[in-house]
Write a protein that holds these residues in place. Structure first.
Motif, PDB file in Angstrom:
ATOM      1  N   VAL A 136      -6.562  -8.312  -7.569  1.00  0.00           N
ATOM      2  CA  VAL A 136      -6.064  -8.349  -6.193  1.00  0.00           C
ATOM      3  C   VAL A 136      -6.367  -9.753  -5.690  1.00  0.00           C
ATOM      4  CG1 VAL A 136      -6.206  -7.315  -3.907  1.00  0.00           C
ATOM      5  CG2 VAL A 136      -6.678  -5.924  -5.917  1.00  0.00           C
ATOM      6  N   SER A 137      -5.373 -10.613  -5.737  1.00  0.00           N
ATOM      7  CA  SER A 137      -5.629 -12.043  -5.551  1.00  0.00           C
ATOM      8  C   SER A 137      -6.264 -12.411  -4.212  1.00  0.00           C
ATOM      9  CB  SER A 137      -4.339 -12.838  -5.758  1.00  0.00           C
ATOM     10  OG  SER A 137      -3.395 -12.482  -4.785  1.00  0.00           O
ATOM     11  N   HIS A 138      -6.030 -11.675  -3.177  1.00  0.00           N
ATOM     12  CA  HIS A 138      -6.619 -11.970  -1.866  1.00  0.00           C
ATOM     13  C   HIS A 138      -7.528 -10.817  -1.438  1.00  0.00           C
ATOM     14  CE1 HIS A 138      -3.277 -14.746  -2.093  1.00  0.00           C
ATOM     15  NE2 HIS A 138      -3.952 -15.488  -1.263  1.00  0.00           N
ATOM     16  N   PHE A 139      -8.414 -10.447  -2.341  1.00  0.00           N
ATOM     17  CA  PHE A 139      -9.271  -9.278  -2.155  1.00  0.00           C
ATOM     18  C   PHE A 139     -10.023  -9.307  -0.824  1.00  0.00           C
ATOM     19  CE2 PHE A 139     -13.405  -7.207  -2.588  1.00  0.00           C
ATOM     20  CZ  PHE A 139     -13.021  -5.918  -2.920  1.00  0.00           C
ATOM     21  N   TYR A 140     -10.728 -10.382  -0.532  1.00  0.00           N
ATOM     22  CA  TYR A 140     -11.566 -10.423   0.665  1.00  0.00           C
ATOM     23  C   TYR A 140     -10.734 -10.379   1.948  1.00  0.00           C
ATOM     24  CZ  TYR A 140     -15.408 -11.381  -2.482  1.00  0.00           C
ATOM     25  OH  TYR A 140     -16.336 -11.287  -3.484  1.00  0.00           O
TER      26      TYR A 140
ATOM     27  N   ARG B  32      -5.776   5.202   0.867  1.00  0.00           N
ATOM     28  CA  ARG B  32      -6.711   4.123   0.569  1.00  0.00           C
ATOM     29  C   ARG B  32      -6.401   3.571  -0.821  1.00  0.00           C
ATOM     30  NH1 ARG B  32     -12.976   3.694   1.385  1.00  0.00           N
ATOM     31  NH2 ARG B  32     -12.496   5.049   3.101  1.00  0.00           N
ATOM     32  N   PRO B  33      -6.271   2.247  -0.940  1.00  0.00           N
ATOM     33  CA  PRO B  33      -6.007   1.681  -2.267  1.00  0.00           C
ATOM     34  C   PRO B  33      -7.164   1.968  -3.225  1.00  0.00           C
ATOM     35  CG  PRO B  33      -5.839   0.004  -0.543  1.00  0.00           C
ATOM     36  CD  PRO B  33      -6.356   1.241   0.091  1.00  0.00           C
ATOM     37  N   GLU B  34      -6.847   2.070  -4.491  1.00  0.00           N
ATOM     38  CA  GLU B  34      -7.850   2.388  -5.506  1.00  0.00           C
ATOM     39  C   GLU B  34      -9.010   1.396  -5.486  1.00  0.00           C
ATOM     40  OE1 GLU B  34      -7.978   2.487 -10.302  1.00  0.00           O
ATOM     41  OE2 GLU B  34      -6.265   3.481  -9.358  1.00  0.00           O
ATOM     42  N   TYR B  35      -8.710   0.106  -5.278  1.00  0.00           N
ATOM     43  CA  TYR B  35      -9.764  -0.903  -5.284  1.00  0.00           C
ATOM     44  C   TYR B  35     -10.639  -0.866  -4.028  1.00  0.00           C
ATOM     45  CZ  TYR B  35      -6.167  -3.454  -2.696  1.00  0.00           C
ATOM     46  OH  TYR B  35      -5.202  -3.816  -1.804  1.00  0.00           O
ATOM     47  N   LEU B  36     -10.332   0.031  -3.084  1.00  0.00           N
ATOM     48  CA  LEU B  36     -11.187   0.247  -1.912  1.00  0.00           C
ATOM     49  C   LEU B  36     -11.710   1.685  -1.854  1.00  0.00           C
ATOM     50  CD1 LEU B  36      -9.169  -1.664   0.840  1.00  0.00           C
ATOM     51  CD2 LEU B  36     -11.112  -2.462  -0.495  1.00  0.00           C
TER      52      LEU B  36
ATOM     53  N   LEU C 109       0.861  -1.183   0.000  1.00  0.00           N
ATOM     54  CA  LEU C 109       0.000   0.000   0.000  1.00  0.00           C
ATOM     55  C   LEU C 109       0.899   1.234   0.000  1.00  0.00           C
ATOM     56  CD1 LEU C 109      -2.617  -1.075   2.689  1.00  0.00           C
ATOM     57  CD2 LEU C 109      -2.793  -1.302   0.219  1.00  0.00           C
ATOM     58  N   THR C 110       0.305   2.356  -0.355  1.00  0.00           N
ATOM     59  CA  THR C 110       1.059   3.603  -0.452  1.00  0.00           C
ATOM     60  C   THR C 110       0.757   4.489   0.750  1.00  0.00           C
ATOM     61  OG1 THR C 110       0.912   3.475  -2.850  1.00  0.00           O
ATOM     62  CG2 THR C 110       1.496   5.606  -1.929  1.00  0.00           C
ATOM     63  N   GLY C 111       1.785   5.135   1.224  1.00  0.00           N
ATOM     64  CA  GLY C 111       1.631   6.075   2.331  1.00  0.00           C
ATOM     65  C   GLY C 111       2.842   6.978   2.407  1.00  0.00           C
ATOM     66  N   ASN C 112       2.868   7.842   3.426  1.00  0.00           N
ATOM     67  CA  ASN C 112       4.014   8.715   3.608  1.00  0.00           C
ATOM     68  C   ASN C 112       4.164   9.101   5.076  1.00  0.00           C
ATOM     69  OD1 ASN C 112       1.599  10.288   3.167  1.00  0.00           O
ATOM     70  ND2 ASN C 112       2.902  12.085   3.181  1.00  0.00           N
TER      71      ASN C 112
ATOM     72  N   GLU D 174       5.837   2.739  -0.960  1.00  0.00           N
ATOM     73  CA  GLU D 174       5.023   1.532  -1.087  1.00  0.00           C
ATOM     74  C   GLU D 174       5.591   0.520  -0.108  1.00  0.00           C
ATOM     75  OE1 GLU D 174       4.430  -0.304  -4.830  1.00  0.00           O
ATOM     76  OE2 GLU D 174       2.976   1.188  -5.456  1.00  0.00           O
ATOM     77  N   LEU D 175       4.783   0.192   0.892  1.00  0.00           N
ATOM     78  CA  LEU D 175       5.231  -0.713   1.948  1.00  0.00           C
ATOM     79  C   LEU D 175       4.198  -1.820   2.136  1.00  0.00           C
ATOM     80  CD1 LEU D 175       6.352   1.966   4.561  1.00  0.00           C
ATOM     81  CD2 LEU D 175       7.809   0.689   2.996  1.00  0.00           C
ATOM     82  N   PRO D 176       4.625  -2.965   2.658  1.00  0.00           N
ATOM     83  CA  PRO D 176       3.660  -4.036   2.905  1.00  0.00           C
ATOM     84  C   PRO D 176       2.650  -3.616   3.979  1.00  0.00           C
ATOM     85  CG  PRO D 176       5.865  -4.684   3.635  1.00  0.00           C
ATOM     86  CD  PRO D 176       5.980  -3.338   2.998  1.00  0.00           C
ATOM     87  N   PHE D 177       1.468  -4.158   3.850  1.00  0.00           N
ATOM     88  CA  PHE D 177       0.361  -3.802   4.746  1.00  0.00           C
ATOM     89  C   PHE D 177       0.737  -3.993   6.211  1.00  0.00           C
ATOM     90  CE2 PHE D 177      -3.799  -4.655   6.760  1.00  0.00           C
ATOM     91  CZ  PHE D 177      -4.419  -3.466   6.440  1.00  0.00           C
ATOM     92  N   TRP D 178       1.440  -5.066   6.542  1.00  0.00           N
ATOM     93  CA  TRP D 178       1.795  -5.322   7.942  1.00  0.00           C
ATOM     94  C   TRP D 178       2.660  -4.214   8.506  1.00  0.00           C
ATOM     95  CZ3 TRP D 178       6.871  -5.646   9.299  1.00  0.00           C
ATOM     96  CH2 TRP D 178       7.787  -5.950   8.290  1.00  0.00           C
ATOM     97  N   LEU D 179       3.563  -3.656   7.696  1.00  0.00           N
ATOM     98  CA  LEU D 179       4.438  -2.584   8.164  1.00  0.00           C
ATOM     99  C   LEU D 179       3.660  -1.273   8.277  1.00  0.00           C
ATOM    100  CD1 LEU D 179       7.197  -1.592   9.014  1.00  0.00           C
ATOM    101  CD2 LEU D 179       7.811  -1.374   6.596  1.00  0.00           C
ATOM    102  N   ILE D 180       2.786  -1.033   7.334  1.00  0.00           N
ATOM    103  CA  ILE D 180       1.988   0.193   7.383  1.00  0.00           C
ATOM    104  C   ILE D 180       1.101   0.216   8.620  1.00  0.00           C
ATOM    105  CG2 ILE D 180       0.003   1.315   6.280  1.00  0.00           C
ATOM    106  CD1 ILE D 180       1.448   1.053   3.642  1.00  0.00           C
TER     107      ILE D 180
END
Length: 180
Positions: A99-103, A75-79, A15-18, A45-51
């Motif tokens: 997004v292979s693991h969408f749910y 927020r990711p575009e797909y959300l 996911l993207t953040g700053n 762009e960092l993995p969700f667990w780190l964010i």
């Protein structure tokens, strides 16, 4: 202890953040030298667990008498609100394969940032899509139509598992009926 592979893969989604302030010695997050600075305007762009870990870190600013988070996530575009409206209006046409693991990601996102409306929309979408998957599992010949083939290509990993389980269940049921 048991770790679910789908959970691990969902949490590794980037996911993207700053950072909200200048941070020293974290340049490796941007593939720079380790002692490089990261400024507030630089997107990472960092993995969700780190964010999720970074967004819970706050600092107290004595001069202002307030606390603030050191990191914010986009927020990711797909959300996004636009995507949510699409899921609500046309759940069977949503392409979740991107997004292979969408749910799993939605579940983790909504645990992270409370969004009851998104939970309702995605739950309703899953119910409708699971119904269609069930129908296609029961009528294998129907799944060969162009429209249904296109639908099957839009499934995420969880939906593919539903398809596999329901197909196997119907086949087992038919075998059982024929054995009587």
């Amino acid at each position: 202890m048991y770790f679910d592979l789908d959970d691990i893969l969902a949490e590794s989604q980037k996911l993207t953040g700053n950072f909200q302030m200048e941070v020293d010695n974290l340049g490796f997050l941007m593939n720079n030298t380790n002692n490089a600075k990261i400024t507030p305007r630089e997107k990472l762009e960092l993995p969700f667990w780190l964010i999720t870990a970074l967004t819970f870190i706050t600092i107290y600013e004595e001069s202002k008498g307030t606390t603030r988070n050191i990191f914010s996530v986009e927020r990711p575009e797909y959300l996004s609100k636009l995507a949510s409206n699409f899921y609500k209006a046309s759940p069977l046409n949503a392409d979740l394969s991107v997004v292979s693991h969408f749910y799993k990601i939605v579940q983790k996102w909504c645990d992270f940032i409370e969004q009851p409306e998104l939970v309702d929309i995605v739950s309703d979408m899953l119910i409708l899509r699971a119904g269609k998957i069930n129908d296609l599992s029961f009528n294998i010949s129907d799944s060969q139509s162009r429209e249904n083939m296109e639908f099957l290509q839009t499934l995420d990993n969880h939906e593919k598992e539903i398809l596999k389980v329901t197909s196997e269940s119907y086949n087992d049921f038919k075998t059982w009926l024929n054995s009587k």
